[in-house]
Structure formats: structure tokens, C-alpha cells
Scaffold this active site. Structure first.
Site, PDB file in Angstrom:
ATOM      1  N   LYS A 137       0.793  -1.174   0.079  1.00 27.46           N
ATOM      2  CA  LYS A 137       0.206   0.583  -0.267  1.00 27.46           C
ATOM      3  C   LYS A 137       0.711   1.189   0.301  1.00 27.46           C
ATOM      4  O   LYS A 137       2.260   1.422   0.236  1.00 27.46           O
ATOM      5  CB  LYS A 137      -0.741   0.139   0.532  1.00 27.46           C
ATOM      6  CG  LYS A 137      -0.483  -0.101   2.667  1.00 27.46           C
ATOM      7  CD  LYS A 137       0.719   0.640   3.097  1.00 27.46           C
ATOM      8  CE  LYS A 137       1.349   1.863   3.744  1.00 27.46           C
ATOM      9  NZ  LYS A 137       1.964   2.452   4.005  1.00 27.46           N
ATOM     10  N   TYR A 225      -4.895   4.118   6.481  1.00 24.48           N
ATOM     11  CA  TYR A 225      -4.385   2.681   7.588  1.00 24.48           C
ATOM     12  C   TYR A 225      -6.101   2.875   7.458  1.00 24.48           C
ATOM     13  O   TYR A 225      -6.951   2.286   7.656  1.00 24.48           O
ATOM     14  CB  TYR A 225      -4.057   2.982   8.026  1.00 24.48           C
ATOM     15  CG  TYR A 225      -2.569   2.142   7.816  1.00 24.48           C
ATOM     16  CD1 TYR A 225      -3.062   0.862   8.165  1.00 24.48           C
ATOM     17  CD2 TYR A 225      -1.546   3.097   7.859  1.00 24.48           C
ATOM     18  CE1 TYR A 225      -1.320  -0.137   7.442  1.00 24.48           C
ATOM     19  CE2 TYR A 225      -0.439   2.333   7.197  1.00 24.48           C
ATOM     20  CZ  TYR A 225      -0.038   0.565   7.658  1.00 24.48           C
ATOM     21  OH  TYR A 225       0.797   0.159   6.869  1.00 24.48           O
TER      22      TYR A 225
HETATM   23  P1  NDP Z   1      12.375   1.673   2.534  1.00 22.43           P
HETATM   24  O1  NDP Z   1      12.584   3.590   1.527  1.00 22.43           O
HETATM   25  O2  NDP Z   1      12.708   1.479   3.440  1.00 22.43           O
HETATM   26  O3  NDP Z   1      12.713   0.672   1.519  1.00 22.43           O
HETATM   27  C1  NDP Z   1      12.178   0.665  -0.280  1.00 22.43           C
HETATM   28  C2  NDP Z   1      13.348   0.362  -0.630  1.00 22.43           C
HETATM   29  O4  NDP Z   1      13.018   0.321  -2.584  1.00 22.43           O
HETATM   30  C3  NDP Z   1      14.474   1.096  -1.511  1.00 22.43           C
HETATM   31  O5  NDP Z   1      15.941   0.554   0.379  1.00 22.43           O
HETATM   32  C4  NDP Z   1      15.118   0.836  -1.952  1.00 22.43           C
HETATM   33  O6  NDP Z   1      15.342  -1.195  -2.051  1.00 22.43           O
HETATM   34  C5  NDP Z   1      13.914   0.156  -3.269  1.00 22.43           C
HETATM   35  N1  NDP Z   1      13.985   1.694  -4.369  1.00 22.43           N
HETATM   36  C6  NDP Z   1      13.959   1.701  -5.347  1.00 22.43           C
HETATM   37  N2  NDP Z   1      14.252   2.619  -6.124  1.00 22.43           N
HETATM   38  C7  NDP Z   1      14.747   4.096  -4.920  1.00 22.43           C
HETATM   39  C8  NDP Z   1      13.896   5.164  -4.741  1.00 22.43           C
HETATM   40  N3  NDP Z   1      14.576   6.372  -6.181  1.00 22.43           N
HETATM   41  N4  NDP Z   1      14.328   5.679  -3.810  1.00 22.43           N
HETATM   42  C9  NDP Z   1      14.144   4.557  -2.803  1.00 22.43           C
HETATM   43  N5  NDP Z   1      13.593   3.466  -3.064  1.00 22.43           N
HETATM   44  C10 NDP Z   1      14.082   3.343  -3.704  1.00 22.43           C
HETATM   45  O7  NDP Z   1      10.784   2.197   2.718  1.00 22.43           O
HETATM   46  P2  NDP Z   1       9.568   0.769   3.160  1.00 22.43           P
HETATM   47  O8  NDP Z   1      10.527  -0.332   3.016  1.00 22.43           O
HETATM   48  O9  NDP Z   1       9.451   1.447   4.583  1.00 22.43           O
HETATM   49  O10 NDP Z   1       8.531   1.294   2.161  1.00 22.43           O
HETATM   50  C11 NDP Z   1       8.430   1.068   0.876  1.00 22.43           C
HETATM   51  C12 NDP Z   1       6.779   0.422   0.375  1.00 22.43           C
HETATM   52  O11 NDP Z   1       6.527  -0.426   1.413  1.00 22.43           O
HETATM   53  C13 NDP Z   1       6.421   1.691   0.486  1.00 22.43           C
HETATM   54  O12 NDP Z   1       4.798   1.650  -0.484  1.00 22.43           O
HETATM   55  C14 NDP Z   1       5.180   1.759   1.553  1.00 22.43           C
HETATM   56  O13 NDP Z   1       4.309   2.480   2.021  1.00 22.43           O
HETATM   57  C15 NDP Z   1       4.993   0.096   1.583  1.00 22.43           C
HETATM   58  N6  NDP Z   1       5.053   0.402   3.091  1.00 22.43           N
HETATM   59  C16 NDP Z   1       3.927  -0.719   3.783  1.00 22.43           C
HETATM   60  C17 NDP Z   1       3.806  -1.236   5.349  1.00 22.43           C
HETATM   61  C18 NDP Z   1       2.666  -2.074   5.543  1.00 22.43           C
HETATM   62  O14 NDP Z   1       2.468  -2.000   7.332  1.00 22.43           O
HETATM   63  N7  NDP Z   1       2.299  -2.553   4.964  1.00 22.43           N
HETATM   64  C19 NDP Z   1       5.204  -0.573   6.582  1.00 22.43           C
HETATM   65  C20 NDP Z   1       5.989   0.283   5.661  1.00 22.43           C
HETATM   66  C21 NDP Z   1       5.969   0.482   4.256  1.00 22.43           C
HETATM   67  P3  NDP Z   1      17.265  -1.180  -3.062  1.00 22.43           P
HETATM   68  O15 NDP Z   1      18.980  -1.041  -2.274  1.00 22.43           O
HETATM   69  O16 NDP Z   1      16.769  -3.055  -2.168  1.00 22.43           O
HETATM   70  O17 NDP Z   1      17.228  -1.015  -4.677  1.00 22.43           O
END
Ligand code: NDP
Length: 393
Positions: A137, A225
Site C-alpha cells: 500500500k 490505514y
Molecule cells: P524503504 O525506503 O525503506 O525501502 C524502499 C526500497 O525500494 C529501497 O530500500 C530500495 O531498495 C528500493 N528503491 C528503488 N528505487 C528507489 C528510490 N528511487 N528511492 C528509494 N528507494 C528505492 O521503504 P519501506 O520499505 O518503508 O516502504 C516500501 C513500501 O512499503 C512503500 O510502498 C510503503 O508504503 C510500504 N510499507 C508498508 C507497510 C505496511 O505495514 N504494510 C509499512 C511500511 C512500508 P534496494 O536498495 O534494494 O533497491
């Protein structure tokens, strides 16, 4: 009889209906752990906080799902994580060779855990590669993207599920069943506040206040949420919204997204929802429903764990105590069971698109200073989580 057939099926539960479960705890279902070679293979795309902190650990505990590949822009990190999870070197993908997943039979489900503006592209490419998709989401950053994702799933004849973990979480399910059972009486007022302080020195928060990557600010990240909870608890859809935004122009975090957004939904039953979200207030994920007969309080209501649910009658508080589960393992097991034909789809792309439509309507009303926006687009959820999802894992 095969072991997996011995459990009371979810379809049977659906027929039994929410009413039969209301007020009482649902019995634990027999959900056996599948042997490794029968588990559904998941590829996790984007190895950020959620993937490393919740999803990969959740896959270790899952009964029907397992990690088989990772996709990342950082090869060293990806190789380290893959090795720690016991995956072979060829299970590590970069964004450049992502489309190669089409030729990888180990992968059945692709879990999109990327910044929101990347959800549509990577979902559609996975579907075209013949994979099922579980997408975080908010589903995307616009209604048009959501529609394109739904269309791509239909064209590929693959499942598209949105990762709404609260649809599968025992206390949220108990709250839905309390509402359906009549224990609260006619719903009157739903109040929800979902937000926290954004720390933009953390890269994981920096993109969340960048409209080009996030789509919206706290609304799509946290407010969603509350939007979703008002709909699944009340089991109806808002017909009208009014919203207001308040952003401090001096706060460098809010150059492209709003800070505080408050909204009101009007529901067909007459219930009103007061909602708020912010990346600039003390952390909260709460909701509360005042019915004619009783009040249901969830504070916190949507944390990964430690949620506190209670029924309130005047000054009397009765806690809703149900054992905690790993919400991510549970949600991925559900997706795996959908793919295996063992469970109905509860949070399809259409659910994600409804929330995205409501987010757009809230932003539209806020941009017009609180002008009412009609939201009755005729959407009705196909499957009530309270009717089919078991409470105890
Ligand atoms: P993060 O920023 O921690 O992780 C996102 C990952 O996406 C990065 O680590 C990177 O991985 C990759 N990525 C690729 N391109 C980009 C870019 N341009 N900028 C930043 N990151 C990029 O975010 P979250 O893990 O917190 O969130 C990811 C998704 O999960 C979102 O859609 C968020 O809304 C959702 N979410 C849902 C939750 C829930 O409870 N259901 C809770 C938290 C988040 P790499 O280095 O491996 O390429």
C-alpha cells in the site's frame, strides 16, 4: 485425506458467515505448514526497511510461502541478504534484469515493496512475466495507475493482491465482527488518526515527502490505514468527503506534500468519520467507533504488534484479547493460499483503487478549501474479511 484438506476451509467459513463468529472467538483453523517444495515462491522487490525488517522475517515463518528471489538496486546488499536466506546466486536480480523473472519458474508471486511511484510499473511487468503480484500500500500514486494494474492482472489471468495486513490481523477482524454482530448498535461516529513525525535524514522517510516518489505525503502512507479501517469496520463506502490541509510553509519537509490533512466522510448509514493524518504529529495509529450501544476503541489499532482493542460502555472497559500473530507471514500465507486456490481474494486491486480514489477525493476537497466532493462511485467490496478470514493463525 491429504493433510491440507483436513482443515475447515475458508469457503466453509464464508458460508457460516460472520454472524456465526460474532461475539465469540473464531476457532483456530488447522493451517498446516507445507513442505518446502510445495510452498509458493515469493520474489521480494526492493530491499528496504519493510522488506528486511518484516517481510523476509515473515517469509521465514510462513506456512505456505517462501522466499525464492530478491530484486534490488544494490547488488552487495542483495547478495548478502540472499546468502543469509540460503538462496543461490542466480536468485538475485537487479532492476535492469528484472524482466528475466519470466523465465524463473521458482518465482510464482512477486511482492512489490518499492516507493509508491514504482508500484504500477513493477507490478505490470511482473504480471506480463506471468507472475502473481502482492503489492504494498498505497497501491500506486493515481487512480489511472491502479486501473492499469487491474487491467494487466486481468489480461495476464494472474492474481493481484494489495498488502492490507489489517484485513488479516486478528484484532481488526474481531473489531469487524463486533460491528457486524450488532454489539455496538447503529454506528454513529468513527474517529481515526494515523501519523507520526517524518525524519527526512532517514532515506526511508526522505522519499515519503517527495511527491514524485510517494504520490502524496502522510495521507497515502499513514492516512490510508484510517480510510481503509473506516470502510472495513463500518462495512460500507463513503458517499461524500470534505477535507482540509494545514502545512507550515517554513517546514522544509513539506515542499511537495501536505503536512496535516483532516477529512470527514459521510456514510450511507448516517455515520460520520472524522479522520486525520500527519507527518508532523506524535505517532499514532488509532481508530474508535461510537455506536448507539457501545464504543470500540483501537489505540493503537494498526501497529505491527501490541495493538490494544477494547469495548467501552460508559466507564466500563473490556479488553479484546487475542493472541498476536506475525501479520506479514499471515498476509503472505493468505496470498499463497489464494494462488493455490485454497482461499478467496480479500484485498484485490479494486480495494486498493477504492482507497486511491478516496485519497484523490480528499486531496481535491482540501485543495478547494473543504468543498464537498461526492464519492459514491458504486464500489462495494466483493469479499468481507470478517466473513472469511480466520482470527487465530
Ligand atoms: P524503504 O525506503 O525503506 O525501502 C524502499 C526500497 O525500494 C529501497 O530500500 C530500495 O531498495 C528500493 N528503491 C528503488 N528505487 C528507489 C528510490 N528511487 N528511492 C528509494 N528507494 C528505492 O521503504 P519501506 O520499505 O518503508 O516502504 C516500501 C513500501 O512499503 C512503500 O510502498 C510503503 O508504503 C510500504 N510499507 C508498508 C507497510 C505496511 O505495514 N504494510 C509499512 C511500511 C512500508 P534496494 O536498495 O534494494 O533497491
Amino acid at each position: 485425506m491429504p493433510k491440507e484438506m483436513s482443515r475447515r476451509t475458508l469457503i466453509e467459513l464464508s458460508v457460516a458467515g460472520a454472524a456465526a463468529l460474532a461475539g465469540a472467538e473464531a476457532k483456530a483453523l488447522d493451517r498446516p505448514t507445507l513442505p518446502g517444495d510445495q510452498k509458493i515462491g515469493f520474489a521480494v522487490v526492493g530491499l528496504g526497511k519493510l522488506a528486511q525488517g518484516q517481510i523476509i522475517p515473515g517469509l521465514r515463518k510462513a506456512k505456505s510461502a517462501k522466499l525464492v528471489a530478491v530484486v534490488s538496486g544494490h547488488p552487495d546488499k542483495a547478495r548478502r541478504i540472499a546468502a543469509a536466506e540460503g538462496l543461490p546466486a542466480d536468485a538475485v536480480y537487479s532492476y535492469d534484469d528484472y524482466d528475466r523473472i519470466a523465465k524463473d519458474p521458482r518465482i510464482q508471486v512477486v511482492y512489490i515493496v518499492l516507493p509508491n511511484s514504482m508500484h504500477a510499473d513493477y507490478t505490470i511487468r511482473a504480471l506480463k512475466a506471468g507472475k502473481h503480484v502482492l503489492c504494498e500500500k498505497p497501491m500506486a500514486t493515481s487512480v489511472a495507475e491502479c486501473q492499469a494494474m487491474i487491467d494487466a492482472a486481468k489480461a495476464a489471468n494472474r492474481k493481484l493482491m494489495i498488502a492490507y495486513r489489517c484485513h488479516y490481523e486478528p484484532k481488526n477482524l474481531a473489531a469487524m465482527r463486533k460491528m457486524r454482530s450488532g454489539a455496538l448498535g447503529k454506528p454513529r461516529l468513527f474517529v481515526t488518526d494515523m501519523g507520526r513525525q517524518a525524519d527526512v535524514s532517514d532515506p526511508s522517510d526522505a522519499w515519503r515527502v517527495d511527491k514524485s516518489l510517494a504520490g502524496s505525503g502522510a495521507l497515502g502512507d499513514m492516512g490510508i490505514y484510517g480510510i481503509s479501517a473506516s470502510r472495513y469496520i463500518l462495512n460500507e463506502e463513503p458517499v461524500e468527503v470534505r477535507a482540509w490541509a494545514n502545512t507550515d510553509p517554513a517546514d522544509p519537509r513539506f515542499k511537495t506534500v501536505d503536512d496535516l490533512i483532516a477529512w470527514q466522510f459521510r456514510f450511507p448509514s448516517g455515520a460520520i468519520c472524522n479522520g486525520s493524518t500527519s507527518f508532523n504529529y506524535n505517532a499514532t495509529m488509532s481508530y474508535e467507533l461510537w455506536g448507539e450501544k457501545a464504543r470500540l476503541r483501537a489505540d493503537p489499532g494498526a501497529f505491527y504488534g501490541g495493538n490494544r482493542y477494547e469495548m467501552v460502555n460508559g466507564g466500563a472497559f473490556t479488553s479484546i484479547d487475542i493472541a498476536e500473530v506475525d501479520q506479514f507471514a499471515r498476509e503472505m500465507d493468505w496470498m499463497a493460499d489464494v494462488v493455490r486456490g485454497k482461499a478467496p481474494m480479500v484485498s484485490p486491486g479494486e480495494e486498493g483503487m477504492q482507497d486511491m480514489r478516496l485519497i484523490s477525493a480528499i486531496l481535491e476537497s482540501a485543495a478547494k478549501g473543504g468543498t464537498p466532493v461526492k464519492t459514491d462511485w458504486g464500489y462495494r467490496r466483493a469479499v468481507d474479511p470478517a466473513a472469511v478470514v480466520d482470527i487465530v493463525a
